[in-house]
Design a protein around this motif. Structure first.
Motif, PDB file in Angstrom:
ATOM      1  N   ILE A   1      -6.913   6.544   6.800  1.00  0.00           N
ATOM      2  CA  ILE A   1      -5.611   6.100   5.933  1.00  0.00           C
ATOM      3  C   ILE A   1      -5.585   4.638   6.021  1.00  0.00           C
ATOM      4  O   ILE A   1      -5.553   4.157   7.053  1.00  0.00           O
ATOM      5  CB  ILE A   1      -4.497   6.831   6.159  1.00  0.00           C
TER       6      ILE A   1
ATOM      7  N   CYS B   1     -10.214   0.509  -5.369  1.00  0.00           N
ATOM      8  CA  CYS B   1      -9.595   1.962  -4.564  1.00  0.00           C
ATOM      9  C   CYS B   1      -9.281   3.045  -5.689  1.00  0.00           C
ATOM     10  O   CYS B   1      -8.657   2.858  -6.508  1.00  0.00           O
ATOM     11  CB  CYS B   1      -7.976   1.442  -4.209  1.00  0.00           C
TER      12      CYS B   1
ATOM     13  N   VAL C   1       0.905  -1.070   0.128  1.00  0.00           N
ATOM     14  CA  VAL C   1      -0.044   0.001  -0.064  1.00  0.00           C
ATOM     15  C   VAL C   1       1.012   1.242   0.069  1.00  0.00           C
ATOM     16  O   VAL C   1       2.164   0.992   0.560  1.00  0.00           O
ATOM     17  CB  VAL C   1      -0.813   0.021   1.086  1.00  0.00           C
ATOM     18  N   LYS C   2       0.284   2.368  -0.743  1.00  0.00           N
ATOM     19  CA  LYS C   2       0.919   3.725  -0.549  1.00  0.00           C
ATOM     20  C   LYS C   2       0.107   4.612   0.206  1.00  0.00           C
ATOM     21  O   LYS C   2      -0.778   5.021  -0.371  1.00  0.00           O
ATOM     22  CB  LYS C   2       1.065   4.240  -2.140  1.00  0.00           C
ATOM     23  N   ALA C   3       0.492   4.703   1.626  1.00  0.00           N
ATOM     24  CA  ALA C   3      -0.419   5.260   2.316  1.00  0.00           C
ATOM     25  C   ALA C   3      -0.673   6.689   2.132  1.00  0.00           C
ATOM     26  O   ALA C   3      -1.622   7.373   2.498  1.00  0.00           O
ATOM     27  CB  ALA C   3       0.020   5.218   3.897  1.00  0.00           C
ATOM     28  N   ASP C   4       0.476   7.432   1.394  1.00  0.00           N
ATOM     29  CA  ASP C   4       0.496   8.885   1.304  1.00  0.00           C
ATOM     30  C   ASP C   4      -0.375   9.198   0.030  1.00  0.00           C
ATOM     31  O   ASP C   4      -0.810  10.176  -0.386  1.00  0.00           O
ATOM     32  CB  ASP C   4       1.969   9.184   0.975  1.00  0.00           C
ATOM     33  N   ALA C   5      -0.780   7.978  -0.700  1.00  0.00           N
ATOM     34  CA  ALA C   5      -1.669   8.221  -1.705  1.00  0.00           C
ATOM     35  C   ALA C   5      -3.294   7.844  -1.540  1.00  0.00           C
ATOM     36  O   ALA C   5      -4.043   8.237  -2.268  1.00  0.00           O
ATOM     37  CB  ALA C   5      -1.425   7.128  -2.812  1.00  0.00           C
ATOM     38  N   CYS C   6      -3.341   7.389  -0.242  1.00  0.00           N
ATOM     39  CA  CYS C   6      -4.802   6.942   0.127  1.00  0.00           C
ATOM     40  C   CYS C   6      -5.497   8.181   0.459  1.00  0.00           C
ATOM     41  O   CYS C   6      -4.986   9.181   1.131  1.00  0.00           O
ATOM     42  CB  CYS C   6      -4.568   5.923   1.622  1.00  0.00           C
TER      43      CYS C   6
ATOM     44  N   ALA D   1      -7.908   5.692  -5.397  1.00  0.00           N
ATOM     45  CA  ALA D   1      -6.518   6.426  -5.325  1.00  0.00           C
ATOM     46  C   ALA D   1      -5.644   5.592  -6.022  1.00  0.00           C
ATOM     47  O   ALA D   1      -4.317   5.875  -6.089  1.00  0.00           O
ATOM     48  CB  ALA D   1      -6.106   6.863  -4.029  1.00  0.00           C
ATOM     49  N   ARG D   2      -5.740   4.123  -6.215  1.00  0.00           N
ATOM     50  CA  ARG D   2      -4.899   3.193  -6.640  1.00  0.00           C
ATOM     51  C   ARG D   2      -3.569   3.195  -5.626  1.00  0.00           C
ATOM     52  O   ARG D   2      -2.609   2.943  -6.217  1.00  0.00           O
ATOM     53  CB  ARG D   2      -4.545   3.419  -8.066  1.00  0.00           C
ATOM     54  N   ALA D   3      -4.010   3.150  -4.253  1.00  0.00           N
ATOM     55  CA  ALA D   3      -2.900   3.240  -3.383  1.00  0.00           C
ATOM     56  C   ALA D   3      -2.692   1.722  -3.011  1.00  0.00           C
ATOM     57  O   ALA D   3      -1.567   1.600  -2.185  1.00  0.00           O
ATOM     58  CB  ALA D   3      -3.731   3.938  -2.030  1.00  0.00           C
TER      59      ALA D   3
ATOM     60  N   THR E   1      -1.339  -2.183  -4.301  1.00  0.00           N
ATOM     61  CA  THR E   1      -0.852  -2.949  -5.627  1.00  0.00           C
ATOM     62  C   THR E   1      -0.949  -4.536  -5.040  1.00  0.00           C
ATOM     63  O   THR E   1      -0.479  -4.712  -3.982  1.00  0.00           O
ATOM     64  CB  THR E   1       0.505  -2.545  -5.731  1.00  0.00           C
TER      65      THR E   1
END
Length: 64
Positions: A31, A54, A5-10, A56-58, A60
């Motif tokens: 988040i 998702c 996960v990309k928490a900053d993109a969530c 935000a595509r956060a 993968t």
């Protein structure tokens, strides 16, 4: 399978936690929190669905 996960993109939509609660959770700000990076069985299917949902595509999901 590997889940990252990309928490900053969530954006905190919460679809991941609703669809795959054994794999994802949310912190107090909404988040994403990754609970299981290598889900098995039905959780694999749920994690893949969560990644597709998702906004935000956060999330993968990759096969190892």
């Amino acid at each position: 399978m590997s889940v990252t996960v990309k928490a900053d993109a969530c954006v905190g939509a919460g679809q991941c936690a609703l669809v795959a609660p054994d794999v994802f959770d949310q912190d107090d700000d909404g988040i994403v929190i990754l609970l299981e990076s290598d889900p098995q069985g039905a959780d694999r299917t749920a994690a893949t669905r969560a990644a597709r949902l998702c906004p935000a595509r956060a999330i993968t999901v990759s096969e190892q």
